[in-house]
Motif scaffolding. Structure first.
Motif, PDB file in Angstrom:
ATOM      1  N   GLU A 107      77.614 -88.925 -32.281  1.00 32.50           N
ATOM      2  CA  GLU A 107      77.458 -87.864 -31.451  1.00 32.50           C
ATOM      3  C   GLU A 107      76.622 -88.081 -30.338  1.00 32.50           C
ATOM      4  OE1 GLU A 107      74.808 -83.723 -31.622  1.00 32.50           O
ATOM      5  OE2 GLU A 107      74.771 -85.030 -33.309  1.00 32.50           O
ATOM      6  N   ARG A 108      75.641 -89.128 -30.188  1.00 36.92           N
ATOM      7  CA  ARG A 108      75.068 -89.817 -29.039  1.00 36.92           C
ATOM      8  C   ARG A 108      75.994 -90.132 -27.924  1.00 36.92           C
ATOM      9  NH1 ARG A 108      73.398 -92.887 -33.040  1.00 36.92           N
ATOM     10  NH2 ARG A 108      73.849 -95.242 -32.879  1.00 36.92           N
TER      11      ARG A 108
ATOM     12  N   THR B 262      79.108 -89.652 -23.027  1.00 30.88           N
ATOM     13  CA  THR B 262      80.521 -89.760 -22.497  1.00 30.88           C
ATOM     14  C   THR B 262      80.864 -88.477 -21.738  1.00 30.88           C
ATOM     15  OG1 THR B 262      81.182 -91.376 -23.975  1.00 30.88           O
ATOM     16  CG2 THR B 262      82.637 -90.436 -22.487  1.00 30.88           C
ATOM     17  N   SER B 263      80.544 -87.528 -22.337  1.00 29.91           N
ATOM     18  CA  SER B 263      80.831 -86.108 -21.847  1.00 29.91           C
ATOM     19  C   SER B 263      79.906 -85.787 -20.662  1.00 29.91           C
ATOM     20  CB  SER B 263      80.718 -84.800 -22.894  1.00 29.91           C
ATOM     21  OG  SER B 263      81.529 -85.062 -24.028  1.00 29.91           O
ATOM     22  N   VAL B 264      78.718 -86.107 -20.501  1.00 24.67           N
ATOM     23  CA  VAL B 264      77.857 -85.780 -19.546  1.00 24.67           C
ATOM     24  C   VAL B 264      78.327 -86.641 -18.255  1.00 24.67           C
ATOM     25  CG1 VAL B 264      75.406 -85.928 -18.829  1.00 24.67           C
ATOM     26  CG2 VAL B 264      75.949 -85.036 -21.095  1.00 24.67           C
ATOM     27  N   ILE B 265      78.315 -87.905 -18.499  1.00 26.44           N
ATOM     28  CA  ILE B 265      78.930 -88.696 -17.333  1.00 26.44           C
ATOM     29  C   ILE B 265      79.896 -88.250 -16.784  1.00 26.44           C
ATOM     30  CG2 ILE B 265      79.552 -91.181 -16.819  1.00 26.44           C
ATOM     31  CD1 ILE B 265      77.568 -92.076 -19.123  1.00 26.44           C
ATOM     32  N   CYS B 266      81.103 -88.060 -17.716  1.00 29.07           N
ATOM     33  CA  CYS B 266      82.405 -87.527 -17.146  1.00 29.07           C
ATOM     34  C   CYS B 266      82.361 -86.286 -16.335  1.00 29.07           C
ATOM     35  CB  CYS B 266      83.479 -87.290 -18.238  1.00 29.07           C
ATOM     36  SG  CYS B 266      84.021 -89.106 -18.973  1.00 29.07           S
TER      37      CYS B 266
ATOM     38  N   THR C  58      82.187 -83.274 -11.181  1.00 28.13           N
ATOM     39  CA  THR C  58      81.491 -82.307 -10.532  1.00 28.13           C
ATOM     40  C   THR C  58      80.906 -82.373  -9.250  1.00 28.13           C
ATOM     41  OG1 THR C  58      80.640 -81.285 -12.603  1.00 28.13           O
ATOM     42  CG2 THR C  58      79.613 -80.319 -10.684  1.00 28.13           C
ATOM     43  N   SER C  59      80.309 -83.735  -9.367  1.00 28.50           N
ATOM     44  CA  SER C  59      79.785 -84.277  -8.058  1.00 28.50           C
ATOM     45  C   SER C  59      81.092 -84.484  -6.982  1.00 28.50           C
ATOM     46  CB  SER C  59      79.219 -85.739  -8.235  1.00 28.50           C
ATOM     47  OG  SER C  59      78.139 -85.559  -9.086  1.00 28.50           O
ATOM     48  N   ALA C  60      82.413 -84.921  -7.565  1.00 26.97           N
ATOM     49  CA  ALA C  60      83.499 -85.127  -6.495  1.00 26.97           C
ATOM     50  C   ALA C  60      83.966 -83.587  -5.919  1.00 26.97           C
ATOM     51  CB  ALA C  60      84.364 -85.930  -7.230  1.00 26.97           C
TER      52      ALA C  60
ATOM     53  N   THR D  93      83.849 -79.555 -22.086  1.00 27.16           N
ATOM     54  CA  THR D  93      82.947 -80.375 -22.522  1.00 27.16           C
ATOM     55  C   THR D  93      81.843 -79.800 -23.485  1.00 27.16           C
ATOM     56  OG1 THR D  93      83.072 -81.609 -20.366  1.00 27.16           O
ATOM     57  CG2 THR D  93      80.760 -81.794 -21.504  1.00 27.16           C
ATOM     58  N   ALA D  94      81.482 -78.406 -23.289  1.00 23.48           N
ATOM     59  CA  ALA D  94      80.632 -77.951 -23.967  1.00 23.48           C
ATOM     60  C   ALA D  94      81.238 -77.741 -25.451  1.00 23.48           C
ATOM     61  CB  ALA D  94      80.091 -76.589 -23.474  1.00 23.48           C
ATOM     62  N   VAL D  95      82.629 -77.513 -25.581  1.00 21.47           N
ATOM     63  CA  VAL D  95      83.022 -77.401 -26.840  1.00 21.47           C
ATOM     64  C   VAL D  95      83.242 -78.720 -27.660  1.00 21.47           C
ATOM     65  CG1 VAL D  95      85.448 -76.886 -28.154  1.00 21.47           C
ATOM     66  CG2 VAL D  95      84.522 -75.396 -26.278  1.00 21.47           C
ATOM     67  N   ILE D  96      83.353 -79.777 -26.827  1.00 19.63           N
ATOM     68  CA  ILE D  96      83.220 -81.010 -27.557  1.00 19.63           C
ATOM     69  C   ILE D  96      81.682 -81.335 -28.097  1.00 19.63           C
ATOM     70  CG2 ILE D  96      83.279 -83.511 -26.880  1.00 19.63           C
ATOM     71  CD1 ILE D  96      85.871 -83.018 -25.167  1.00 19.63           C
ATOM     72  N   VAL D  97      80.848 -81.009 -27.328  1.00 23.29           N
ATOM     73  CA  VAL D  97      79.456 -81.172 -27.434  1.00 23.29           C
ATOM     74  C   VAL D  97      79.098 -80.479 -28.959  1.00 23.29           C
ATOM     75  CG1 VAL D  97      77.136 -81.107 -26.975  1.00 23.29           C
ATOM     76  CG2 VAL D  97      78.807 -82.081 -25.448  1.00 23.29           C
TER      77      VAL D  97
END
Length: 235
Positions: free
Chosen positions: A29-30, A35-39, A44-46, A79-83
Motif C-alpha cells: 500500500e505505501r 507512486t500515485s502521489v508522485i505521478c 498536475t504541475s505540468a 488516483t483517489a480510487v487507487i488509493v
C-alpha cells in the motif's frame, strides 16, 4: 456463500505452511500511495504550468488546454480510487484479504477501468491537436489528415473500452461478486486488447511529430534537438 462470513474468511486458500493474516499483513500500500502521489504531482504541475502560461501570459486558452485540464482533474479522481483500493487491501496477498475486501477492490478496479478511457482520450486529444497546430498551421498535409484519423480512431477505441467495462457483466454486481448468477464478457481479453491498442496509438502519436520535424528546412543538428524534445514522450 450463505454459511461463510465474508468479513473474516480469506479470499484465497494460502499456500501450505502459510497462515492467513487479515489484521496486519505485509502490504504494498505505501508504494501504491507513493507512486500515485508522485505521478499526480508531476501531471498536475505540468498542467498548471501550461495553463498559467496560456491563460495569464499568452492570454489564449485553446480547446486542447481545456481537454488537458479535464484529463488531469479526472486523473486526481482516478488516483483517489487507487488509493482507496489500497486501503481496502489492494497490494496484499489474496489470502491476507477477506472476501468482503476483495469485492470492494473489484468494485474499485471497475471504477478505475471506467474512468480510464475518457481521461486517456482527453490527454491524447490534447497532444494530437497540439501536433496539428504546430506542424500544419498553413497546410492540410499528411500530418493534418493523420491527426484527424487518429482522433476518430481513438474516439471509437476508447468509447468501446468505456462501454465494455460498464457492461462487463449482467448484472453489473457480478463484476466484483462473481458468485452471483449472470453472464460476463471476458475482462482479461478486454484488458489485453486495451493494452495492444494503446501501444499502437502511443507509437503512432509519437511518430507524427518526428515525421514533421524531418520535413522542416533546418540543419540536421537542430532537427535532432527538436526531435529529442518530442521523443521524451517515450517516457
Amino acid at each position: 456463500m450463505e454459511n461463510v462470513d465474508i468479513h473474516t474468511t480469506p479470499a484465497l486458500v494460502p499456500p501450505p505452511g502459510i497462515t492467513p493474516n487479515l489484521q496486519n499483513p505485509y502490504s504494498l500500500e505505501r508504494y501504491i500511495i507513493a507512486t500515485s502521489v508522485i505521478c499526480l504531482f508531476l501531471a498536475t504541475s505540468a498542467t498548471l504550468a501550461r495553463t498559467f502560461t496560456k491563460a495569464y501570459i499568452l492570454k489564449k486558452m485553446q480547446l486542447e488546454d481545456y481537454s488537458l485540464i479535464f484529463s488531469t482533474s479526472g486523473f486526481a479522481a482516478f488516483t483517489a480510487v487507487i488509493v482507496a483500493a489500497g486501503e481496502d487491501g489492494a497490494g496484499r496477498h489474496q489470502w491476507n484479504v477477506s472476501i468482503a475486501m476483495t469485492q470492494r477492490i473489484g468494485m474499485y478496479a471497475n471504477v478505475v477501468e471506467i474512468l480510464y478511457p475518457p481521461l486517456m482520450f482527453a490527454a491524447k486529444f490534447a497532444v494530437l491537436v497540439q501536433i496539428q497546430r504546430i506542424f500544419t498551421a498553413h497546410k492540410k498535409d499528411f500530418i493534418y489528415w493523420s491527426v484527424l484519423v487518429l482522433i476518430a480512431a481513438n474516439i471509437v477505441m476508447y468509447a468501446t473500452i468505456f462501454f465494455v467495462f460498464i457492461f462487463a457483466c449482467n448484472p453489473r454486481e457480478k463484476i466484483w461478486m462473481p458468485h452471483l448468477a449472470g453472464k460476463c464478457l471476458s475482462v482479461n481479453a478486454a484488458i489485453i486488447a486495451t493494452g495492444v491498442m494503446n501501444l499502437v496509438s502511443d507509437c503512432t502519436i509519437l511518430a507524427l511529430p518526428l515525421m514533421g520535424i524531418s520535413e522542416l528546412q533546418m540543419p540536421l543538428k537542430k532537427k535532432i534537438g527538436a526531435g529529442a524534445v518530442f521523443a521524451t514522450g517515450v517516457l
